[in-house]
Write a protein that holds these residues in place. Structure first.
Motif, PDB file in Angstrom:
ATOM      1  N   ALA A  68       0.827  -1.208   0.000  1.00 46.79           N
ATOM      2  CA  ALA A  68       0.000   0.000   0.000  1.00 46.79           C
ATOM      3  C   ALA A  68       0.859   1.254   0.000  1.00 46.79           C
ATOM      4  O   ALA A  68       0.641   2.180  -0.785  1.00 46.79           O
ATOM      5  CB  ALA A  68      -0.930  -0.013   1.204  1.00 46.79           C
ATOM      6  N   SER A  69       1.855   1.310   0.875  1.00 46.63           N
ATOM      7  CA  SER A  69       2.749   2.468   0.866  1.00 46.63           C
ATOM      8  C   SER A  69       4.181   1.962   0.860  1.00 46.63           C
ATOM      9  O   SER A  69       4.784   1.778   1.911  1.00 46.63           O
ATOM     10  CB  SER A  69       2.493   3.379   2.062  1.00 46.63           C
ATOM     11  OG  SER A  69       2.348   2.601   3.230  1.00 46.63           O
ATOM     12  N   PRO A  70       4.703   1.699  -0.365  1.00 45.50           N
ATOM     13  CA  PRO A  70       6.021   1.092  -0.469  1.00 45.50           C
ATOM     14  C   PRO A  70       7.092   1.988   0.154  1.00 45.50           C
ATOM     15  O   PRO A  70       7.108   3.196  -0.077  1.00 45.50           O
ATOM     16  CB  PRO A  70       6.226   0.923  -1.969  1.00 45.50           C
ATOM     17  CG  PRO A  70       5.237   1.812  -2.618  1.00 45.50           C
ATOM     18  CD  PRO A  70       4.114   2.002  -1.666  1.00 45.50           C
ATOM     19  N   ARG A  71       7.918   1.375   0.950  1.00 49.06           N
ATOM     20  CA  ARG A  71       8.957   2.100   1.659  1.00 49.06           C
ATOM     21  C   ARG A  71      10.089   2.460   0.691  1.00 49.06           C
ATOM     22  O   ARG A  71      10.413   1.692  -0.204  1.00 49.06           O
ATOM     23  CB  ARG A  71       9.464   1.145   2.728  1.00 49.06           C
ATOM     24  CG  ARG A  71      10.596   1.630   3.540  1.00 49.06           C
ATOM     25  CD  ARG A  71      10.691   0.740   4.765  1.00 49.06           C
ATOM     26  NE  ARG A  71      11.895   1.014   5.501  1.00 49.06           N
ATOM     27  CZ  ARG A  71      12.122   0.503   6.703  1.00 49.06           C
ATOM     28  NH1 ARG A  71      11.244  -0.315   7.256  1.00 49.06           N
ATOM     29  NH2 ARG A  71      13.239   0.801   7.342  1.00 49.06           N
ATOM     30  N   ALA A  72      10.670   3.622   0.855  1.00 50.98           N
ATOM     31  CA  ALA A  72      11.888   3.969   0.125  1.00 50.98           C
ATOM     32  C   ALA A  72      13.024   3.903   1.128  1.00 50.98           C
ATOM     33  O   ALA A  72      12.875   4.373   2.258  1.00 50.98           O
ATOM     34  CB  ALA A  72      11.789   5.354  -0.489  1.00 50.98           C
ATOM     35  N   ASN A  73      14.129   3.314   0.752  1.00 48.84           N
ATOM     36  CA  ASN A  73      15.202   3.068   1.721  1.00 48.84           C
ATOM     37  C   ASN A  73      16.554   3.531   1.187  1.00 48.84           C
ATOM     38  O   ASN A  73      16.752   3.653  -0.013  1.00 48.84           O
ATOM     39  CB  ASN A  73      15.272   1.571   2.035  1.00 48.84           C
ATOM     40  CG  ASN A  73      15.944   1.318   3.366  1.00 48.84           C
ATOM     41  OD1 ASN A  73      15.658   1.996   4.349  1.00 48.84           O
ATOM     42  ND2 ASN A  73      16.841   0.355   3.400  1.00 48.84           N
ATOM     43  N   GLY A  74      17.473   3.757   2.108  1.00 46.61           N
ATOM     44  CA  GLY A  74      18.777   4.271   1.708  1.00 46.61           C
ATOM     45  C   GLY A  74      18.586   5.713   1.240  1.00 46.61           C
ATOM     46  O   GLY A  74      17.724   6.444   1.750  1.00 46.61           O
ATOM     47  N   ASN A  75      19.363   6.112   0.252  1.00 46.61           N
ATOM     48  CA  ASN A  75      19.211   7.475  -0.248  1.00 46.61           C
ATOM     49  C   ASN A  75      17.881   7.616  -0.982  1.00 46.61           C
ATOM     50  O   ASN A  75      17.487   6.735  -1.753  1.00 46.61           O
ATOM     51  CB  ASN A  75      20.372   7.821  -1.186  1.00 46.61           C
ATOM     52  CG  ASN A  75      21.616   8.215  -0.409  1.00 46.61           C
ATOM     53  OD1 ASN A  75      21.521   8.814   0.668  1.00 46.61           O
ATOM     54  ND2 ASN A  75      22.786   7.882  -0.940  1.00 46.61           N
ATOM     55  N   VAL A  76      17.198   8.731  -0.738  1.00 43.85           N
ATOM     56  CA  VAL A  76      15.924   8.987  -1.398  1.00 43.85           C
ATOM     57  C   VAL A  76      16.022  10.184  -2.355  1.00 43.85           C
ATOM     58  O   VAL A  76      15.039  10.611  -2.945  1.00 43.85           O
ATOM     59  CB  VAL A  76      14.784   9.200  -0.379  1.00 43.85           C
ATOM     60  CG1 VAL A  76      14.506   7.897   0.365  1.00 43.85           C
ATOM     61  CG2 VAL A  76      15.132  10.309   0.612  1.00 43.85           C
ATOM     62  N   THR A  77      17.240  10.689  -2.500  1.00 47.00           N
ATOM     63  CA  THR A  77      17.536  11.667  -3.543  1.00 47.00           C
ATOM     64  C   THR A  77      19.017  11.502  -3.874  1.00 47.00           C
ATOM     65  O   THR A  77      19.717  10.731  -3.216  1.00 47.00           O
ATOM     66  CB  THR A  77      17.232  13.109  -3.095  1.00 47.00           C
ATOM     67  OG1 THR A  77      17.376  13.982  -4.237  1.00 47.00           O
ATOM     68  CG2 THR A  77      18.161  13.566  -1.987  1.00 47.00           C
ATOM     69  N   ALA A  78      19.466  12.208  -4.910  1.00 43.11           N
ATOM     70  CA  ALA A  78      20.869  12.096  -5.305  1.00 43.11           C
ATOM     71  C   ALA A  78      21.528  13.463  -5.283  1.00 43.11           C
ATOM     72  O   ALA A  78      20.866  14.488  -5.474  1.00 43.11           O
ATOM     73  CB  ALA A  78      20.976  11.466  -6.691  1.00 43.11           C
TER      74      ALA A  78
END
Ligand SMILES: Nc1nc2c(c(=O)[nH]1)N[C@H]1C(S)=C(S)[C@@H](COP(=O)(O)O)O[C@H]1N2
Ligand SMILES: [Mo]
Length: 252
Positions: A68-78
């Motif tokens: 439902a709300s996929p997690r973003a992990n590690g860096n979330v921008t560059a």
């Protein structure tokens, strides 16, 4: 008529050559992989693949299984400045570089990657930290891009150079040719039916479905074909491999 299966079984039981003849047809269709198979190490890798089952497909799910709300992990921008300029113009002039041990170095804009034959798969990412997420991923097979660039016979690894940094060090990862030519290994530009969000690695990320999350390089800027991982940063083939005890091969 009934003799055919028996002689085929004998052939398979009898010799490594039989294993190759019976099992490698799909991989054999790739010109790049054929050149690898012509060498001793290639033969060894091919038998390993059959015995270890690394060609087996990862499980695919249905739309009902999507997180439902996929997690973003590690860096979330560059942080890379070139990447930031491309992001601010919607990646319109961005291109994926392919270099190293290839006959034909490439620069492929997103439009070219989108025009290639696509795979669309609903798969699960397992993070080493103990969570997982199911998403829908679309993009060309990595194999298609590598065949366009034509790997040189010495190529053994594909390295992914990313636009984000961990402190001063860029994120990088690598896989061998078994995973590079695996049918579910794709360069995903689309997630859950929309362009890949920034936090999940826009504009392009690797999906290597038989390995743990940290192998799925996000913010991919360039692919490099190499004979060895020696001389690539710390020499262990990836940012986390060089900076923790994470294994280079992280099969799931
Ligand atoms: N470039 C880059 N790729 C990366 C990371 C990262 O920090 N930078 N983190 C990795 C880790 S540890 C995981 S679990 C997954 C997370 O992918 P997601 O953000 O799409 O969930 O991305 C992997 N790929
Ligand atoms: Mo992870």
């Amino acid at each position: 008529m009934s003799e055919t299966p028996i002689s085929r079984r004998r052939l398979i039981a009898g010799a490594g050559a039989g294993l190759l003849l019976s099992g490698c047809d799909r991989l054999n269709q790739s010109p790049a992989f054929r050149s690898v198979l012509q060498q001793a190490e290639g033969l060894h890798m091919a038998s390993q693949r059959l015995i270890g089952g690394r060609e087996a497909l990862a499980r695919e799910f249905t739309p009902a299984d999507l997180s439902a709300s996929p997690r973003a992990n590690g860096n979330v921008t560059a942080q890379d400045e070139g990447w930031r300029r491309h992001r601010d113009s919607g990646f319109a002039d961005w291109s994926l570089k392919v270099f190293g041990l290839v006959e034909r170095p490439l620069a492929l804009p997103l439009s070219a990657l989108r025009a290639l034959e696509q795979r669309d798969q609903i798969t699960r990412l397992d993070c080493v930290e103990g969570w997982s997420a199911i998403g829908q991923w679309q993009g060309p097979r990595l194999a298609t891009v590598l065949d366009m660039a034509r790997l040189q016979p010495q190529a053994r690894y594909i390295v992914f150079h990313c636009a984000d940094r961990m402190g001063a060090v860029p994120y990088y990862e690598s896989i061998d040719l078994i995973d590079a030519f695996h049918p579910q290994t794709i360069l995903a530009w689309r997630m859950n039916g929309a362009p890949l969000p920034e936090s999940h690695g826009a504009p392009l990320r690797l999906r290597v479905e038989r390995q743990l999350g940290y192998k799925h390089a996000k913010f991919v800027m360039a692919l490099e074909a190499r004979a060895s991982l020696a001389g690539l940063y710390g020499g262990r083939g990836g940012y986390w491999e060089d900076h923790s005890d994470y294994a280079w091969y992280a099969g799931v």
